[in-house]
Design a protein around this motif. Structure first.
Motif, PDB file in Angstrom:
ATOM      1  N   PRO A   1       0.823  -1.202   0.000  1.00 20.07           N
ATOM      2  CA  PRO A   1       0.000   0.000   0.000  1.00 20.07           C
ATOM      3  C   PRO A   1       0.862   1.259   0.000  1.00 20.07           C
ATOM      4  O   PRO A   1       2.039   1.192   0.354  1.00 20.07           O
ATOM      5  CB  PRO A   1      -0.800  -0.128   1.300  1.00 20.07           C
ATOM      6  N   PRO A   2       0.282   2.382  -0.397  1.00 26.61           N
ATOM      7  CA  PRO A   2       1.110   3.562  -0.681  1.00 26.61           C
ATOM      8  C   PRO A   2       1.581   4.322   0.547  1.00 26.61           C
ATOM      9  O   PRO A   2       0.924   4.313   1.601  1.00 26.61           O
ATOM     10  CB  PRO A   2       0.174   4.445  -1.513  1.00 26.61           C
ATOM     11  N   TRP A   3       2.738   4.976   0.376  1.00 26.39           N
ATOM     12  CA  TRP A   3       3.144   5.988   1.336  1.00 26.39           C
ATOM     13  C   TRP A   3       2.176   7.177   1.252  1.00 26.39           C
ATOM     14  O   TRP A   3       1.432   7.311   0.278  1.00 26.39           O
ATOM     15  CB  TRP A   3       4.553   6.497   1.003  1.00 26.39           C
ATOM     16  N   ASN A   4       2.225   8.035   2.236  1.00 24.91           N
ATOM     17  CA  ASN A   4       1.353   9.214   2.221  1.00 24.91           C
ATOM     18  C   ASN A   4       1.767  10.234   1.165  1.00 24.91           C
ATOM     19  O   ASN A   4       0.931  10.982   0.660  1.00 24.91           O
ATOM     20  CB  ASN A   4       1.340   9.890   3.594  1.00 24.91           C
ATOM     21  N   ASP A   5       3.055  10.304   0.879  1.00 22.38           N
ATOM     22  CA  ASP A   5       3.546  11.278  -0.094  1.00 22.38           C
ATOM     23  C   ASP A   5       3.484  10.696  -1.504  1.00 22.38           C
ATOM     24  O   ASP A   5       3.841   9.534  -1.726  1.00 22.38           O
ATOM     25  CB  ASP A   5       4.987  11.683   0.227  1.00 22.38           C
ATOM     26  N   TRP A   6       3.066  11.552  -2.455  1.00 18.41           N
ATOM     27  CA  TRP A   6       2.933  11.142  -3.844  1.00 18.41           C
ATOM     28  C   TRP A   6       3.781  12.045  -4.739  1.00 18.41           C
ATOM     29  O   TRP A   6       4.035  13.195  -4.414  1.00 18.41           O
ATOM     30  CB  TRP A   6       1.474  11.234  -4.287  1.00 18.41           C
ATOM     31  N   GLY A   7       4.180  11.518  -5.882  1.00 17.25           N
ATOM     32  CA  GLY A   7       4.869  12.321  -6.879  1.00 17.25           C
ATOM     33  C   GLY A   7       3.881  13.209  -7.619  1.00 17.25           C
ATOM     34  O   GLY A   7       2.703  13.292  -7.258  1.00 17.25           O
ATOM     35  N   GLN A   8       4.360  13.847  -8.665  1.00 16.93           N
ATOM     36  CA  GLN A   8       3.501  14.768  -9.410  1.00 16.93           C
ATOM     37  C   GLN A   8       2.602  14.042 -10.397  1.00 16.93           C
ATOM     38  O   GLN A   8       1.629  14.589 -10.893  1.00 16.93           O
ATOM     39  CB  GLN A   8       4.346  15.812 -10.165  1.00 16.93           C
ATOM     40  N   GLY A   9       2.906  12.792 -10.669  1.00 20.26           N
ATOM     41  CA  GLY A   9       2.115  12.014 -11.610  1.00 20.26           C
ATOM     42  C   GLY A   9       2.405  12.398 -13.053  1.00 20.26           C
ATOM     43  O   GLY A   9       3.134  13.354 -13.350  1.00 20.26           O
ATOM     44  N   THR A  10       1.826  11.629 -13.959  1.00 21.52           N
ATOM     45  CA  THR A  10       1.949  11.911 -15.390  1.00 21.52           C
ATOM     46  C   THR A  10       0.567  11.784 -16.020  1.00 21.52           C
ATOM     47  O   THR A  10      -0.147  10.810 -15.777  1.00 21.52           O
ATOM     48  CB  THR A  10       2.985  10.992 -16.052  1.00 21.52           C
ATOM     49  N   GLN A  11       0.208  12.782 -16.808  1.00 22.01           N
ATOM     50  CA  GLN A  11      -1.128  12.842 -17.373  1.00 22.01           C
ATOM     51  C   GLN A  11      -1.241  11.940 -18.595  1.00 22.01           C
ATOM     52  O   GLN A  11      -0.413  12.018 -19.524  1.00 22.01           O
ATOM     53  CB  GLN A  11      -1.478  14.279 -17.772  1.00 22.01           C
ATOM     54  N   VAL A  12      -2.266  11.110 -18.604  1.00 20.68           N
ATOM     55  CA  VAL A  12      -2.597  10.287 -19.770  1.00 20.68           C
ATOM     56  C   VAL A  12      -3.974  10.705 -20.250  1.00 20.68           C
ATOM     57  O   VAL A  12      -4.942  10.685 -19.478  1.00 20.68           O
ATOM     58  CB  VAL A  12      -2.579   8.787 -19.422  1.00 20.68           C
ATOM     59  N   THR A  13      -4.051  11.098 -21.508  1.00 23.09           N
ATOM     60  CA  THR A  13      -5.322  11.507 -22.096  1.00 23.09           C
ATOM     61  C   THR A  13      -5.577  10.658 -23.333  1.00 23.09           C
ATOM     62  O   THR A  13      -4.755  10.617 -24.250  1.00 23.09           O
ATOM     63  CB  THR A  13      -5.307  12.990 -22.482  1.00 23.09           C
ATOM     64  N   VAL A  14      -6.704   9.969 -23.314  1.00 19.66           N
ATOM     65  CA  VAL A  14      -7.082   9.108 -24.439  1.00 19.66           C
ATOM     66  C   VAL A  14      -8.288   9.744 -25.112  1.00 19.66           C
ATOM     67  O   VAL A  14      -9.385   9.777 -24.555  1.00 19.66           O
ATOM     68  CB  VAL A  14      -7.404   7.678 -23.979  1.00 19.66           C
ATOM     69  N   SER A  15      -8.070  10.249 -26.289  1.00 20.75           N
ATOM     70  CA  SER A  15      -9.123  10.980 -26.980  1.00 20.75           C
ATOM     71  C   SER A  15      -8.842  11.017 -28.469  1.00 20.75           C
ATOM     72  O   SER A  15      -7.685  11.057 -28.896  1.00 20.75           O
ATOM     73  CB  SER A  15      -9.207  12.414 -26.432  1.00 20.75           C
ATOM     74  N   SER A  16      -9.911  11.020 -29.243  1.00 19.00           N
ATOM     75  CA  SER A  16      -9.765  11.150 -30.686  1.00 19.00           C
ATOM     76  C   SER A  16      -9.892  12.612 -31.101  1.00 19.00           C
ATOM     77  O   SER A  16      -9.778  12.938 -32.280  1.00 19.00           O
ATOM     78  CB  SER A  16     -10.816  10.303 -31.399  1.00 19.00           C
TER      79      SER A  16
END
Length: 114
Positions: free
Chosen positions: A99-114
């Motif tokens: 399970p996760p630590w309390n701190d998270w990175g900035q993440g990376t955006q994934v966009t699926v769209s036509s």
């Protein structure tokens, strides 16, 4: 404290593929069970996939058969290969321990769209 940096996101058409990477600031992938998570707008963050130190993998039903999680302990890097992407996969993707630590990175955006 470990810093996790996600990368590899972007805009892709439905049916396309992306490969996400997660780099750690120190050697942790041989120690912890690790996971990928995602958060879509207006939704709670959810677990997507996890991998044990022995490289055993587990997937959420929504991505099973389309996503593949892997880790390279020597490179302190974890990956998420995403194939057959769907619009509902659109989210910010994060890596963390499972399970996760309390701190998270900035993440990376994934966009699926036509």
């Amino acid at each position: 404290q470990v810093q996790l940096v996600e990368s590899g996101g972007g805009l892709v058409q439905p049916g396309g593929s992306l490969r996400l990477s997660c780099a750690a600031s120190r050697s942790i992938f041989g120690v912890y069970l690790m996971g990928w998570y995602r958060q879509a707008p207006g939704n709670r963050r959810e677990w997507v996939a996890r991998i044990t130190t022995g490289h055993i993998t587990y997937y959420a039903d929504s991505v099973k058969g389309r996503f593949t999680i892997s880790r390279d302990n020597a490179k302190n890097t974890m990956y998420l290969q995403m194939n057959s992407l769907k619009p509902e996969d659109t989210a910010v993707y994060y890596c963390n321990k499972f399970p996760p630590w309390n701190d998270w990175g900035q993440g990376t955006q994934v966009t699926v769209s036509s």
